[in-house]
Design an enzyme around this catalytic site. Structure first.
Site, PDB file in Angstrom:
ATOM      1  N   PHE A 144       0.860  -1.179   0.000  1.00  0.00           N
ATOM      2  CA  PHE A 144       0.000   0.000   0.000  1.00  0.00           C
ATOM      3  C   PHE A 144       0.896   1.228   0.000  1.00  0.00           C
ATOM      4  CE2 PHE A 144      -2.304   3.594   1.601  1.00  0.00           C
ATOM      5  CZ  PHE A 144      -3.470   3.531   0.873  1.00  0.00           C
ATOM      6  N   ASP A 158       9.447   2.955   1.906  1.00  0.00           N
ATOM      7  CA  ASP A 158       8.242   3.692   2.280  1.00  0.00           C
ATOM      8  C   ASP A 158       8.036   3.514   3.776  1.00  0.00           C
ATOM      9  OD1 ASP A 158       5.744   4.646   2.866  1.00  0.00           O
ATOM     10  OD2 ASP A 158       4.742   3.763   1.128  1.00  0.00           O
ATOM     11  N   LYS A 182       2.607  10.856   7.107  1.00  0.00           N
ATOM     12  CA  LYS A 182       1.784  10.602   8.293  1.00  0.00           C
ATOM     13  C   LYS A 182       2.268  11.346   9.553  1.00  0.00           C
ATOM     14  CE  LYS A 182      -0.972   6.862   6.767  1.00  0.00           C
ATOM     15  NZ  LYS A 182      -0.654   5.788   5.845  1.00  0.00           N
TER      16      LYS A 182
HETATM   17  C1  LIG Z   1      -0.825   5.907   4.350  1.00  0.00           C
HETATM   18  C2  LIG Z   1       0.269   5.396   3.516  1.00  0.00           C
HETATM   19  C3  LIG Z   1       0.569   5.977   2.277  1.00  0.00           C
HETATM   20  C4  LIG Z   1      -0.260   7.087   1.662  1.00  0.00           C
HETATM   21  O1  LIG Z   1      -0.319   8.222   2.454  1.00  0.00           O
HETATM   22  P1  LIG Z   1      -1.480   9.313   2.173  1.00  0.00           P
HETATM   23  O2  LIG Z   1      -1.094  10.458   3.066  1.00  0.00           O
HETATM   24  O3  LIG Z   1      -2.769   8.680   2.578  1.00  0.00           O
HETATM   25  O4  LIG Z   1      -1.439   9.640   0.736  1.00  0.00           O
HETATM   26  C5  LIG Z   1       1.656   5.495   1.579  1.00  0.00           C
HETATM   27  N1  LIG Z   1       2.391   4.475   2.059  1.00  0.00           N
HETATM   28  C6  LIG Z   1       2.122   3.878   3.236  1.00  0.00           C
HETATM   29  C7  LIG Z   1       2.990   2.768   3.722  1.00  0.00           C
HETATM   30  C8  LIG Z   1       1.045   4.308   4.000  1.00  0.00           C
HETATM   31  O5  LIG Z   1       0.752   3.696   5.138  1.00  0.00           O
END
Ligand SMILES: *Cc1c(COP(=O)(O)O)cnc(C)c1O
Length: 403
Positions: free
Chosen positions: A144, A229, A258
């Site tokens: 994700f 990520d 985040k």
């Molecule tokens: C939440 C998340 C995203 C996307 O972040 P948004 O601020 O919702 O666009 C990307 N990668 C990971 C691992 C995430 O948990």
């Protein structure tokens, strides 16, 4: 504890004019402090989701709030056409936290991921010498990384993908956790791999020991970039600043988001050394709101909190406590508990009610949690939660599993 008439009415009102792209639990929150939020029903709920780790420091963290209030009254936005007095410090702070040279600020996580992908492609063409328009970035099954067209194109989740094509090419996907699969996918056109150190949305999947170190080695051997990520796994969540730290791995590119915004404003960033970052010159990428003064002030505040080490320590120690408590859940109802630090995926046994139903029962017991994929309850409380609150929440979960 039934949903009050007022809450039901507020939910119905929202339904009327909002897109229906979420199905939230039936609660309407009006305020929050620390690990607790209050509903318009006057009930206090313990938040063990923490905005998917956007609220690592809890709701209304006093230091972050003070910074935000001060900055709100002074300067919020200049655009990057002009520089503001919070920008240099923010970039230096985030670079220091990551042990890297340079920071490219964006707003949301998805934007930061897209930025990382663009950076890797351009690096691939200019530095590695990959054939024009042929660059490949290896991605992992179950990933994700956000919701843009580019990103959902390499999602393995049909809900994320279907109906949104056509998608950009160049993102082969391999099984998460398999170094063999990754090695086999690397070609002369490969410029990078994109990996979550722990897959949050997939259900808090922790890869096999040595996986991240193995990815690092593969990237070194083939002269390609490792993009980590750390949007959900980073900034204290797993008991270290970054989840990569557990294997002593330093990626070429950190992708952050985040919690970097302290739960106050969206702040994301891509962080790399000069040899990589400098392939992006003026006019080649940007964002109107990226690196705005309010975001930078709050982001610097977040780095200061992390540099005390207190939150990583809390996550490590309370995480052990949490995982110890979760291990005691009845094995006929819970088959597996995964995770690290204050982060857990509780896998329900086949035949049990869905994770959604358990989360509804938890709501009735004043605990806000969220289901992840495949019958998993995700627990990721703010790092300011106490031992007693954790024990109480797990007690509520034990009861919710029964009925
Ligand atoms: C939440 C998340 C995203 C996307 O972040 P948004 O601020 O919702 O666009 C990307 N990668 C990971 C691992 C995430 O948990």
């Amino acid at each position: 504890m039934p949903v009050t008439a007022e809450t039901a009415a507020a939910l119905a009102r929202a339904d009327e004019h909002s897109a229906h792209n979420y199905s939230p639990l039936p609660v309407v929150i009006e305020s929050g402090a620390g690990a607790w939020v209050r509903g318009i029903d006057g009930v206090d709920y313990l938040d063990v989701l923490a905005g998917y780790s956007a609220l690592n420091f809890g709701h209304a963290h006093p230091e972050l709030l003070a910074i935000a209030h001060e900055q709100l009254g002074r300067l919020t936005l200049t655009s990057r056409a002009f520089q503001h007095d919070r920008f240099a410090a923010f970039c230096a702070d985030v670079a220091r936290l990551c042990g890297k040279d340079a920071v490219l600020p964006m707003n949301t996580g998805a934007e930061a991921v897209e930025t990382g992908l663009k950076l890797a492609r351009k690096w691939g063409y200019e530095v590695k010498g990959v054939r024009a328009d042929c660059a490949e970035i290896i991605t992992c099954s179950g990933n994700f990384h956000g919701r843009t067209i580019g990103i959902v194109g390499f999602s393995s989740d049909p809900d994320a993908r279907e109906g949104f094509g056509p998608f950009p090419a160049g993102f082969p996907s391999v099984e998460y956790g398999s170094l063999d699969a990754m090695a086999n996918a690397i070609s002369a056109d490969t410029v990078a791999v994109l990996v979550e150190p722990i897959q949050g949305e997939a259900g808090v999947l922790v890869p096999p020991d040595g996986y991240l170190a193995g990815v690092r080695r593969l990237c070194d051997d083939h002269g390609i970039l490792m993009l980590a990520d750390e949007i959900q796994s980073g900034l204290g969540r797993t008991g270290d600043t970054f989840a990569c730290d557990h294997e002593g791995v330093v990626p070429d590119v950190y992708i952050l988001g985040k919690a970097l915004g302290g739960g106050i404003v969206p702040v994301s960033a891509v962080v790399a050394d000069r040899d990589v970052m400098d392939v992006i010159g003026p006019g080649r990428h940007g964002s109107t709101f990226g690196g705005n003064a309010l975001a930078c002030a709050v982001g610097s505040g977040v780095v200061r909190l992390l540099e005390t080490g207190e939150y990583q320590r809390r996550s490590r120690q309370l995480g052990e406590h949490l995982h110890g408590l979760l291990k005691e859940l009845p094995p006929d109802r819970v088959t597996e508990v995964r995770g690290r630090g204050l982060w857990a995926g509780v896998q329900l046994a086949p035949g049990q009610p869905s994770a959604r139903v358990i989360c509804e029962r938890l709501l009735a017991r004043r605990v806000l949690a969220k289901d992840a994929h495949e019958g998993t309850i995700r627990i990721a409380p703010p790092l300011v939660i106490t031992r007693e609150e954790l024990a109480w929440a797990v007690g509520q979960l034990a009861d919710a599993l029964v009925g």
